[in-house]
Design a protein around this motif. Sequence first.
Motif, PDB file in Angstrom:
ATOM      1  N   LEU A  68      35.362  19.369  57.758  1.00 65.94           N
ATOM      2  CA  LEU A  68      34.238  18.727  57.093  1.00 65.94           C
ATOM      3  C   LEU A  68      33.569  19.681  56.100  1.00 65.94           C
ATOM      4  N   CYS A  69      33.381  20.933  56.493  1.00 63.55           N
ATOM      5  CA  CYS A  69      32.790  21.926  55.579  1.00 63.55           C
ATOM      6  C   CYS A  69      33.668  22.089  54.339  1.00 63.55           C
ATOM      7  N   LEU A  70      34.963  22.178  54.542  1.00 63.69           N
ATOM      8  CA  LEU A  70      35.896  22.324  53.435  1.00 63.69           C
ATOM      9  C   LEU A  70      35.882  21.084  52.542  1.00 63.69           C
ATOM     10  N   THR A  71      35.861  19.909  53.146  1.00 61.10           N
ATOM     11  CA  THR A  71      35.848  18.654  52.391  1.00 61.10           C
ATOM     12  C   THR A  71      34.592  18.524  51.543  1.00 61.10           C
ATOM     13  N   VAL A  72      33.434  18.803  52.136  1.00 56.65           N
ATOM     14  CA  VAL A  72      32.168  18.708  51.407  1.00 56.65           C
ATOM     15  C   VAL A  72      32.148  19.691  50.241  1.00 56.65           C
ATOM     16  N   SER A  73      32.571  20.916  50.493  1.00 54.26           N
ATOM     17  CA  SER A  73      32.564  21.930  49.447  1.00 54.26           C
ATOM     18  C   SER A  73      33.542  21.606  48.325  1.00 54.26           C
ATOM     19  N   THR A  76      36.226  24.240  43.848  1.00 53.35           N
ATOM     20  CA  THR A  76      37.655  24.072  44.114  1.00 53.35           C
ATOM     21  C   THR A  76      38.482  25.352  44.059  1.00 53.35           C
ATOM     22  N   SER A  77      37.861  26.486  43.874  1.00 52.69           N
ATOM     23  CA  SER A  77      38.640  27.727  43.822  1.00 52.69           C
ATOM     24  C   SER A  77      39.122  28.102  45.223  1.00 52.69           C
ATOM     25  N   GLN A  78      40.125  28.960  45.273  1.00 48.53           N
ATOM     26  CA  GLN A  78      40.629  29.418  46.567  1.00 48.53           C
ATOM     27  C   GLN A  78      39.529  30.169  47.318  1.00 48.53           C
ATOM     28  N   ARG A  79      38.728  30.932  46.608  1.00 51.42           N
ATOM     29  CA  ARG A  79      37.633  31.676  47.238  1.00 51.42           C
ATOM     30  C   ARG A  79      36.622  30.710  47.864  1.00 51.42           C
ATOM     31  N   VAL A 139      35.655  30.458  51.785  1.00 51.50           N
ATOM     32  CA  VAL A 139      34.276  30.621  52.265  1.00 51.50           C
ATOM     33  C   VAL A 139      33.840  29.391  53.054  1.00 51.50           C
ATOM     34  N   SER A 140      34.083  28.206  52.519  1.00 52.94           N
ATOM     35  CA  SER A 140      33.611  26.990  53.185  1.00 52.94           C
ATOM     36  C   SER A 140      34.373  26.693  54.472  1.00 52.94           C
ATOM     37  N   GLY A 141      35.681  26.868  54.465  1.00 50.38           N
ATOM     38  CA  GLY A 141      36.475  26.530  55.646  1.00 50.38           C
ATOM     39  C   GLY A 141      36.578  27.637  56.672  1.00 50.38           C
ATOM     40  N   ALA A 142      36.860  28.839  56.204  1.00 47.41           N
ATOM     41  CA  ALA A 142      37.146  29.937  57.126  1.00 47.41           C
ATOM     42  C   ALA A 142      35.926  30.776  57.482  1.00 47.41           C
ATOM     43  N   ILE A 143      34.847  30.672  56.720  1.00 51.03           N
ATOM     44  CA  ILE A 143      33.659  31.468  57.042  1.00 51.03           C
ATOM     45  C   ILE A 143      32.529  30.550  57.524  1.00 51.03           C
ATOM     46  N   VAL A 144      32.034  29.685  56.656  1.00 54.16           N
ATOM     47  CA  VAL A 144      30.947  28.775  57.043  1.00 54.16           C
ATOM     48  C   VAL A 144      31.431  27.819  58.133  1.00 54.16           C
ATOM     49  N   GLY A 145      32.559  27.172  57.890  1.00 56.19           N
ATOM     50  CA  GLY A 145      33.093  26.223  58.863  1.00 56.19           C
ATOM     51  C   GLY A 145      33.422  26.870  60.191  1.00 56.19           C
TER      52      GLY A 145
END
Length: 150
Positions: free
Chosen positions: A97-102, A109-112, A116-122
Motif C-alpha cells: 500500500l505504501c508503495l502503491t500510494v507513493s 516513480t524513481s527507483q529511489r 524509500v516507500s516500500g522498503a523503508i516507510v512500508g
Amino acid sequence: MTTRAWTAPAPALRRELLGFATAGLLAYAVDLALFTALRGPAALGPLTAKSLSFLAACSVAYAANALGPYRTARPRGFRPYAAFFAVNLAGAAVQLLCLTVSHYGLGLTSQRADTVSGAIVGMGLATVLRFWGTRTWVFRAEGRDGSWTG
C-alpha cells in the motif's frame, strides 16, 4: 489499547523487542536468499519465487519467535501459525500500500522513491503492525517471561 500496555518495565520491553527484531532479521535473510536463488538458478517467475520465499520466511519467523521472545507464552487459539501468517500478510499489504500510494498516487516513480516507500516507510509501518499483531493475536500476554502485558 490501554495506557498500562505502554508503561512496561523498560528491560522487559527491550528484551521482547530485541528478540522480535532478531527473528525478523533472520526471516528477512531467509526471504532474500531464497528469493534470489529461486529467481536466479531455479529460474522461477517473480511471483512464484516471492510467494515461496515469503512462506519460508514466515515459517522461520514463527519458529524464531516461538522459541525466542515468546517461548514462555501460550499461543492463542488452535492455529497460532495461521494467525501469525495472517499478521504477516497484513504487514506485506501495508508495504504494498505504501508503495502503491507513493508510486501511483503521488507520482514518485524513481527507483529511489520506490525503495524509500516500500522498503523503508512500508517496512517500518509493517514491522510495528507485525509486532503488535504477534503479541496481541498470536501469543498470549499471560506467561510471557518478564515481558510487559498489553
